[in-house]
Write a protein that holds these residues in place. Structure first.
Motif, PDB file in Angstrom:
ATOM      1  N   MET A   1       0.850  -1.193   0.000  1.00 38.84           N
ATOM      2  CA  MET A   1       0.000   0.000   0.000  1.00 38.84           C
ATOM      3  C   MET A   1       0.885   1.243   0.000  1.00 38.84           C
ATOM      4  SD  MET A   1      -2.907   1.128   2.771  1.00 38.84           S
ATOM      5  CE  MET A   1      -1.712   1.118   4.106  1.00 38.84           C
ATOM      6  N   ASN A   2       0.601   2.161  -0.948  1.00 41.83           N
ATOM      7  CA  ASN A   2       1.458   3.341  -1.005  1.00 41.83           C
ATOM      8  C   ASN A   2       1.089   4.351   0.091  1.00 41.83           C
ATOM      9  OD1 ASN A   2      -0.486   5.358  -1.957  1.00 41.83           O
ATOM     10  ND2 ASN A   2      -0.436   4.280  -3.914  1.00 41.83           N
TER      11      ASN A   2
ATOM     12  N   ILE B   1      -2.238   6.503  -0.172  1.00 34.23           N
ATOM     13  CA  ILE B   1      -3.497   5.857   0.206  1.00 34.23           C
ATOM     14  C   ILE B   1      -3.620   5.808   1.726  1.00 34.23           C
ATOM     15  CG2 ILE B   1      -4.759   3.670   0.200  1.00 34.23           C
ATOM     16  CD1 ILE B   1      -3.782   3.202  -2.619  1.00 34.23           C
TER      17      ILE B   1
ATOM     18  N   LEU C   1      -9.395   7.766  -5.553  1.00 35.48           N
ATOM     19  CA  LEU C   1      -8.241   6.879  -5.367  1.00 35.48           C
ATOM     20  C   LEU C   1      -8.592   5.752  -4.402  1.00 35.48           C
ATOM     21  CD1 LEU C   1      -5.171   6.506  -6.015  1.00 35.48           C
ATOM     22  CD2 LEU C   1      -4.726   7.751  -3.893  1.00 35.48           C
TER      23      LEU C   1
ATOM     24  N   ARG D   1     -10.839   3.239  -6.116  1.00 33.79           N
ATOM     25  CA  ARG D   1     -10.202   2.452  -7.184  1.00 33.79           C
ATOM     26  C   ARG D   1      -9.112   1.525  -6.697  1.00 33.79           C
ATOM     27  NH1 ARG D   1      -9.742   7.409  -9.987  1.00 33.79           N
ATOM     28  NH2 ARG D   1      -7.551   7.404  -9.340  1.00 33.79           N
ATOM     29  N   GLU D   2      -8.336   1.982  -5.720  1.00 33.54           N
ATOM     30  CA  GLU D   2      -7.070   1.309  -5.421  1.00 33.54           C
ATOM     31  C   GLU D   2      -7.191   0.328  -4.256  1.00 33.54           C
ATOM     32  OE1 GLU D   2      -4.454   1.643  -7.298  1.00 33.54           O
ATOM     33  OE2 GLU D   2      -5.359   3.195  -8.565  1.00 33.54           O
ATOM     34  N   THR D   3      -6.162  -0.485  -4.116  1.00 34.27           N
ATOM     35  CA  THR D   3      -6.107  -1.430  -3.003  1.00 34.27           C
ATOM     36  C   THR D   3      -5.668  -0.726  -1.729  1.00 34.27           C
ATOM     37  OG1 THR D   3      -3.874  -2.030  -3.623  1.00 34.27           O
ATOM     38  CG2 THR D   3      -5.647  -3.389  -4.511  1.00 34.27           C
TER      39      THR D   3
ATOM     40  N   THR E   1     -16.332   5.311 -11.594  1.00 31.11           N
ATOM     41  CA  THR E   1     -15.791   5.758 -10.312  1.00 31.11           C
ATOM     42  C   THR E   1     -16.332   7.134  -9.954  1.00 31.11           C
ATOM     43  OG1 THR E   1     -13.759   4.475 -10.597  1.00 31.11           O
ATOM     44  CG2 THR E   1     -13.671   6.309  -9.051  1.00 31.11           C
TER      45      THR E   1
END
Length: 347
Positions: free
Chosen positions: A1-2, A5, A25, A28-30, A210
């Protein structure tokens, strides 16, 4: 995980505003593990390990509307229609009360047979027989005066998903006879009357983007509902969207967690639709931040007929079996089933 996020999740958890881009974000993102952990912590801070049971009574599958995604739409000539009488509804409540339920949810299509007088009679009869119970209605779009009459008869809560807050997307899902503006007006009317109001949307409905989901979340921020119901889109074979793919389990769970952080006080169900697309979908919904489940109290012989989507689960179980099964699932997920009214915490 960045890091971006994680920082966005931390801001949301702290009750800070985030931009549409940051919200998109997250959608959409993990980053599910951290997001889920934060959501569960916030939920436990507000509701500890309680999961509230609501007794669901699906009392009519007649509907005057023709929504393109719904299995009980009026154009579905294969639907086996039914209506429960007031006596049958009260029998369901009696059984539910004996099983410990203290909230009854009356859900049905927009059926002209159930006039304001009939709805008020049913609500009044339930409140007279079970004054310690909450009555929730989910009967669609009505005018202000109708909602006010139901409230005065004893209904305290009303569920009305907005389904999508974007007018272009709304038009792709509904016929011209229906209006997004009217649906939104209904929700604000319900709030002004004094109901505890529930809204929500489908996840993965046809044509959804989204940006649509971000708009849904922003609309909910404006509405500030007490209850928020989301679930994956599940196709029905007798609708124009029969060949469309079902909504994503992962996205639905991510959105439950986002909603828990955005609305710490909210009552959020883990839906039957989640259990339909995954055998442990409802348990996963609870772990993601949901805190309500709705065992079915409807007579077994009508449950398969209330088919909003294909392959709906729990249509053959007696009410006691349904409750027992859900309670075991709740415990297995690490929570405790409670049957009290479960009013929303102050916010």
């Amino acid at each position: 995980m960045n890091t971006g996020i994680k920082d966005t999740i931390d801001k949301l958890k702290a009750g800070l505003d985030i931009s549409d881009a940051e919200l998109a974000l997250l959608v959409r993102e993990t980053g599910e593990n951290y997001l889920r952990e934060c959501a569960d912590k916030v939920r436990r801070e507000n509701y500890s390990d309680k999961v509230f049971l609501r007794g669901l009574i699906e009392f009519t599958n007649y509907c005057k509307n023709d929504c393109y995604y719904c299995g009980i739409r009026k154009s579905n000539i294969f639907s086996q229609r039914y209506r429960l009488s007031q006596e049958q509804i009260l029998d369901c409540c009696k059984e539910g009360y004996e099983l410990g339920f203290r909230t009854f949810v009356l859900q049905g299509g927009e059926d002209p047979y159930f006039t304001d007088d009939r709805i008020c009679s049913i609500v009044s009869a339930i409140k007279k027989a079970y004054p310690d119970c909450a009555v929730t209605l989910s009967t669609g779009e009505k005018e202000y005066c109708s909602y006010k009459r139901f409230f005065e008869a004893g209904a305290e809560r009303y569920l009305l998903r907005h389904e999508t807050a974007d007018p272009v997307h709304y038009r792709k899902l509904h016929p011209e006879s229906l209006s997004l503006e009217h649906r939104k007006e209904c929700l604000f009317n319900l709030k002004s009357i004094g109901y505890q109001v529930g809204s929500g949307f489908m996840v993965g409905s046809p044509f959804q983007t989204t940006s649509n989901i971000v708009e849904d979340l922003r609309f909910l921020q404006k509405l500030q509902p007490d209850m928020i119901g989301i679930g994956p889109f599940v196709a029905h074979s007798q609708t124009p969207f029969a060949s469309c793919p079902n909504g994503s389990l992962a996205l639905t769970l991510r959105l439950i967690s986002i909603l828990r952080l955005m609305f710490p006080y909210a009552l959020i169900p883990s839906t039957t639709a989640l259990g339909t697309i995954h055998p442990r979908g409802r348990e996963l919904g609870l772990k993601a931040g949901a805190n309500v489940v709705m065992p079915n109290l409807s007579p077994v012989d009508v449950r398969k007929k209330y088919e909003l989507y294909d392959n709906k689960i729990c249509t053959g179980e007696e009410s006691a079996q349904c409750r027992s099964c859900l309670e075991a699932r709740i415990v297995s997920a690490g929570y405790k089933a409670v049957t009290d009214r479960g009013d929303v915490v102050p916010h």
